[in-house]
Design a protein around this motif. Structure first.
Motif, PDB file in Angstrom:
ATOM      1  N   ASP A   8       0.771  -1.258   0.000  1.00  0.00           N
ATOM      2  CA  ASP A   8       0.000   0.000   0.000  1.00  0.00           C
ATOM      3  C   ASP A   8       0.797   1.300   0.000  1.00  0.00           C
ATOM      4  O   ASP A   8       0.321   2.311   0.519  1.00  0.00           O
ATOM      5  N   TYR A   9       1.969   1.319  -0.595  1.00  0.00           N
ATOM      6  CA  TYR A   9       2.741   2.569  -0.613  1.00  0.00           C
ATOM      7  C   TYR A   9       2.268   3.433  -1.792  1.00  0.00           C
ATOM      8  O   TYR A   9       2.927   3.565  -2.810  1.00  0.00           O
ATOM      9  N   THR A  10       1.066   3.996  -1.617  1.00  0.00           N
ATOM     10  CA  THR A  10       0.410   4.760  -2.675  1.00  0.00           C
ATOM     11  C   THR A  10       0.204   6.214  -2.272  1.00  0.00           C
ATOM     12  O   THR A  10       0.348   6.586  -1.097  1.00  0.00           O
ATOM     13  N   ASN A  11      -0.173   7.028  -3.257  1.00  0.00           N
ATOM     14  CA  ASN A  11      -0.422   8.449  -3.000  1.00  0.00           C
ATOM     15  C   ASN A  11      -1.458   8.662  -1.901  1.00  0.00           C
ATOM     16  O   ASN A  11      -1.274   9.525  -1.042  1.00  0.00           O
ATOM     17  N   ASP A  12      -2.542   7.897  -1.908  1.00  0.00           N
ATOM     18  CA  ASP A  12      -3.575   8.108  -0.887  1.00  0.00           C
ATOM     19  C   ASP A  12      -3.080   7.811   0.520  1.00  0.00           C
ATOM     20  O   ASP A  12      -3.562   8.402   1.483  1.00  0.00           O
ATOM     21  N   PHE A  13      -2.112   6.916   0.657  1.00  0.00           N
ATOM     22  CA  PHE A  13      -1.594   6.576   1.981  1.00  0.00           C
ATOM     23  C   PHE A  13      -0.347   7.367   2.377  1.00  0.00           C
ATOM     24  O   PHE A  13       0.053   7.339   3.537  1.00  0.00           O
ATOM     25  N   GLY A  23       1.198  10.754   6.072  1.00  0.00           N
ATOM     26  CA  GLY A  23       1.909  12.029   6.099  1.00  0.00           C
ATOM     27  C   GLY A  23       3.409  11.874   6.194  1.00  0.00           C
ATOM     28  O   GLY A  23       4.006  11.033   5.521  1.00  0.00           O
ATOM     29  N   SER A  24       4.014  12.671   7.064  1.00  0.00           N
ATOM     30  CA  SER A  24       5.477  12.698   7.159  1.00  0.00           C
ATOM     31  C   SER A  24       6.066  11.352   7.576  1.00  0.00           C
ATOM     32  O   SER A  24       7.164  11.001   7.155  1.00  0.00           O
ATOM     33  N   ALA A  25       5.339  10.571   8.360  1.00  0.00           N
ATOM     34  CA  ALA A  25       5.847   9.251   8.755  1.00  0.00           C
ATOM     35  C   ALA A  25       5.995   8.353   7.527  1.00  0.00           C
ATOM     36  O   ALA A  25       7.009   7.670   7.356  1.00  0.00           O
ATOM     37  N   GLY A  26       5.010   8.343   6.652  1.00  0.00           N
ATOM     38  CA  GLY A  26       5.076   7.554   5.430  1.00  0.00           C
ATOM     39  C   GLY A  26       6.095   8.101   4.448  1.00  0.00           C
ATOM     40  O   GLY A  26       6.801   7.347   3.778  1.00  0.00           O
ATOM     41  N   GLY A 129       6.059  -1.187   3.869  1.00  0.00           N
ATOM     42  CA  GLY A 129       4.891  -0.415   3.456  1.00  0.00           C
ATOM     43  C   GLY A 129       4.116   0.186   4.595  1.00  0.00           C
ATOM     44  O   GLY A 129       4.624   0.380   5.703  1.00  0.00           O
ATOM     45  N   VAL A 130       2.848   0.456   4.321  1.00  0.00           N
ATOM     46  CA  VAL A 130       1.961   1.109   5.276  1.00  0.00           C
ATOM     47  C   VAL A 130       0.623   0.372   5.301  1.00  0.00           C
ATOM     48  O   VAL A 130       0.295  -0.333   4.348  1.00  0.00           O
ATOM     49  N   CYS A 131      -0.063   0.513   6.329  1.00  0.00           N
ATOM     50  CA  CYS A 131       0.198   1.018   7.655  1.00  0.00           C
ATOM     51  C   CYS A 131       0.685  -0.138   8.542  1.00  0.00           C
ATOM     52  O   CYS A 131       0.098  -1.212   8.522  1.00  0.00           O
ATOM     53  N   THR A 132       1.710   0.137   9.315  1.00  0.00           N
ATOM     54  CA  THR A 132       2.341  -0.873  10.152  1.00  0.00           C
ATOM     55  C   THR A 132       1.323  -1.656  10.972  1.00  0.00           C
ATOM     56  O   THR A 132       1.378  -2.881  11.052  1.00  0.00           O
ATOM     57  N   ALA A 156      11.278   0.779   6.834  1.00  0.00           N
ATOM     58  CA  ALA A 156      10.469   0.817   5.612  1.00  0.00           C
ATOM     59  C   ALA A 156       9.002   0.500   5.887  1.00  0.00           C
ATOM     60  O   ALA A 156       8.280   0.054   5.006  1.00  0.00           O
ATOM     61  N   VAL A 157       8.571   0.715   7.154  1.00  0.00           N
ATOM     62  CA  VAL A 157       7.156   0.615   7.511  1.00  0.00           C
ATOM     63  C   VAL A 157       6.772   1.864   8.294  1.00  0.00           C
ATOM     64  O   VAL A 157       7.605   2.442   8.997  1.00  0.00           O
ATOM     65  N   ALA A 158       5.516   2.291   8.159  1.00  0.00           N
ATOM     66  CA  ALA A 158       5.057   3.493   8.850  1.00  0.00           C
ATOM     67  C   ALA A 158       3.549   3.434   9.041  1.00  0.00           C
ATOM     68  O   ALA A 158       2.852   2.644   8.395  1.00  0.00           O
ATOM     69  N   SER A 159       3.070   4.312   9.936  1.00  0.00           N
ATOM     70  CA  SER A 159       1.641   4.417  10.208  1.00  0.00           C
ATOM     71  C   SER A 159       1.282   5.859  10.524  1.00  0.00           C
ATOM     72  O   SER A 159       2.153   6.654  10.894  1.00  0.00           O
TER      73      SER A 159
END
Length: 182
Positions: A8-13, A23-26, A129-132, A156-159
């Motif tokens: 899910d590493y997309t623009n919406d996320f 946001g900044s975390a991603g 990816g996201v979200c962790t 390389a993971v974020a939420s």
């Protein structure tokens, strides 16, 4: 054998104006996530892009009451974000790169991911990816239940939820026996 599952590493996320952005975390994981993905791709490891896909105005999807509309088919919000988009475009024709449209949190739910991994003899999955604490977590739980060794790339993971992110990292290690690497 190992595989990378990029979730899910997309623009919406990830993008600042994304519909459900981390946001900044991603955005902070863009470079490490792209580097890990490029490394797996160049090593001819199996690389799976497991990307959330929703239909506009789908009244039956369980996320409707939980989150705003996101990753709608045919929108730019569903496009891969930043450097990862470039890595994908450079490698998408390779037999070792596979795109999965997923409808639920887990990359395994309702997809042929398990079959694709097993036919290649893969026993170890690396997750980025996201979200962790949502899609990465649910994918990891399913991977655990299916008997895969799990490796989480911490950088390389974020939420969008820092508490949930830390909880999930601990859960991966303490409950799923995952290896956490920087």
């Amino acid at each position: 054998m190992r595989a990378l599952i990029s979730i899910d590493y997309t623009n919406d996320f990830v993008a600042t104006d994304g519909a459900l952005t981390t946001g900044s975390a991603g955005q902070a994981i863009e470079k490490p996530l792209a580097e890990v993905t490029k490394m797996f791709t160049e090593n001819e490891d199996f690389v799976v892009y497991a990307i959330d896909r929703h239909e506009q105005n789908d009244p039956y999807h369980p996320e409707n009451g939980l989150f705003p509309p996101h990753n709608i088919a045919g929108t730019t919000g569903r496009n891969l974000y930043g450097e990862l988009a470039e890595v994908y475009e450079e490698s998408r024709e390779k037999a070792t790169v596979y795109w999965i449209d997923k409808r639920h949190y887990s990359a395994f739910s309702g997809t042929d991911l398990d079959i694709r991994l097993r036919e290649r003899g893969i026993t170890e999955v690396h997750l980025v990816g996201v979200c962790t604490d949502i899609c990465v977590l649910h994918t990891a739980v399913d991977a655990y239940n299916l008997g895969y060794k799990i490796v989480i790339h911490k950088n390389a993971v974020a939420s969008f939820d820092p508490v949930g992110h830390e909880w999930a990292l601990n859960h991966f290690k303490q409950t799923l026996g995952a290896e956490i690497i920087e």
